[in-house]
Design a protein around this motif. Structure first.
Motif, short mmCIF file in Angstrom:
data_model
loop_
_atom_site.label_atom_id
_atom_site.label_comp_id
_atom_site.label_asym_id
_atom_site.label_seq_id
_atom_site.Cartn_x
_atom_site.Cartn_y
_atom_site.Cartn_z
N LEU A 115 20.99 -45.59 -113.49
CA LEU A 115 20.97 -46.70 -112.53
C LEU A 115 21.88 -47.82 -113.04
O LEU A 115 21.42 -48.84 -113.56
CB LEU A 115 19.54 -47.22 -112.35
N LYS A 116 23.15 -47.61 -112.91
CA LYS A 116 24.12 -48.61 -113.37
C LYS A 116 23.97 -49.91 -112.58
O LYS A 116 23.84 -49.89 -111.36
CB LYS A 116 25.55 -48.07 -113.21
N GLY A 117 23.96 -51.02 -113.30
CA GLY A 117 23.80 -52.30 -112.64
C GLY A 117 22.36 -52.74 -112.50
O GLY A 117 22.07 -53.73 -111.82
N VAL A 118 21.44 -52.02 -113.17
CA VAL A 118 20.02 -52.37 -113.11
C VAL A 118 19.51 -52.64 -114.53
O VAL A 118 19.74 -51.84 -115.45
CB VAL A 118 19.18 -51.24 -112.47
N ASN A 119 18.82 -53.75 -114.71
CA ASN A 119 18.17 -54.04 -115.98
C ASN A 119 16.86 -53.25 -116.07
O ASN A 119 16.13 -53.17 -115.08
CB ASN A 119 17.86 -55.53 -116.10
N ILE A 120 16.59 -52.70 -117.22
CA ILE A 120 15.38 -51.90 -117.40
C ILE A 120 14.44 -52.60 -118.38
O ILE A 120 14.86 -52.99 -119.47
CB ILE A 120 15.71 -50.49 -117.95
N ILE A 121 13.19 -52.74 -118.00
CA ILE A 121 12.19 -53.27 -118.92
C ILE A 121 10.96 -52.37 -118.88
O ILE A 121 10.30 -52.23 -117.84
CB ILE A 121 11.76 -54.71 -118.58
N ALA A 122 10.66 -51.73 -120.01
CA ALA A 122 9.43 -50.95 -120.15
C ALA A 122 8.36 -51.91 -120.65
O ALA A 122 8.44 -52.40 -121.78
CB ALA A 122 9.63 -49.79 -121.11
N LEU A 123 7.39 -52.21 -119.82
CA LEU A 123 6.36 -53.18 -120.17
C LEU A 123 5.32 -52.57 -121.10
O LEU A 123 5.03 -51.38 -121.04
CB LEU A 123 5.68 -53.70 -118.90
#
Length: 286
Positions: A115-123
């Motif tokens: 998912l280019k252009g998406v920030n990823i945060i694993a909570l």
């Protein structure tokens, strides 16, 4: 795991566990919502016995652990992989009952690459704790307090910023919390993928959703069984919200490689389905 549960038996089991919760859980009040009801399944031997301990694995790749302020005056943790370009798009990943382990970090990296252009945060809804055995995982899942988990998610939403567009994805324990994340995100919500997690049963709450939902389930699942899934679909219709339900001829946690019921075929199909959904909702180019 080979027993066939009827819906009545499943409801009786949940009711029995609810009455005994004060003795078996650190949460002293009866289950009041879908996520707490699901957490009580940790006391069921068939459920915990169907989850093998994860094989040792160490993630070494992009991303870093972060801390952010939570709405209860504390701090929350997450594993973040920032987009290479400035972006207000965020995917929140919610871990399984094991906690935010290296397998989840690897999953975060997979989505970051796709998912280019998406920030990823694993909570991290376990506040730094990670389980390595089913017994440990069950205790951690039962110990999660709704108010604290919601404060972590709200803190992450504030961390993302006022203009953030947020989608969520989670499995099992995290599947239920993925849907709750979409509810908490309000107008920021642009997507929610629920892998065999306990659905929200309050139609009034479902009416507040700002996004459609993709539900991925398993027909052989004895807990989030076809009856539960069918009721969720009815509730979404009653709430006038859009939901896409896809059920595979597999068992609970079929997308987890460390689970004895893992299905490589259905896991791959489900991932491609989730990926297409997220790309569409984030309005990304294929």
């Amino acid at each position: 795991m080979k027993k066939i549960w009827t819906l009545c038996a499943a409801l009786l089991s949940v009711a029995t566990m609810a009455s005994a919760q004060s003795k078996i859980s650190c949460c002293t009040r009866p289950a009041a919502n879908a996520t707490e009801t699901f957490a009580m399944l940790a006391t069921n031997e068939d459920f915990s016995g169907g989850h093998d301990s994860p094989l040792p694995y160490a993630y070494e790749g992009q991303g870093e652990m972060i801390e952010f302020k939570t709405t209860d005056g504390q701090t929350g943790k997450g594993f973040e992989i920032k987009s290479n370009v400035r972006s207000d798009k965020y995917l929140f990943i919610i871990h399984e009952w094991w906690g935010l382990n290296d397998y989840i970090k690897k999953e975060a990296a997979t989505y970051a690459n796709e998912l280019k252009g998406v920030n990823i945060i694993a909570l991290d809804l376990y506040d730094g704790q990670v389980a390595t055995t089913p017994d440990e995982a069950g205790k951690l899942m039962q110990a999660v307090k709704t108010e604290r988990a919601e404060a972590i998610i709200k803190g992450a939403l504030l961390h993302a910023g006022p203009g953030a567009k947020v989608a969520s994805i989670g499995w099992c324990f995290g599947g239920g919390w993925s849907l709750q994340t979409a509810l908490l995100a309000g107008p920021k919500a642009v997507g929610s993928v629920v892998y065999y997690g306990m659905p929200e049963k309050d139609v009034a709450k479902l009416k507040t959703l700002n996004t459609d939902v993709l539900g991925i389930f398993a027909t052989q699942d004895k807990w989030i069984n076809p009856e539960v899934v069918a009721q969720f679909q009815k509730d979404m219709v009653a709430a006038k919200e859009k939901v896409t339900i896809v059920s595979y001829d597999a068992d609970h946690a079929f997308a987890n490689p460390s689970n004895p019921k893992y299905s490589k075929e259905y896991s791959a199909k489900a991932h491609e389905l989730a990926l297409a959904y997220l790309r569409k909702n984030f309005k990304l180019k294929s």
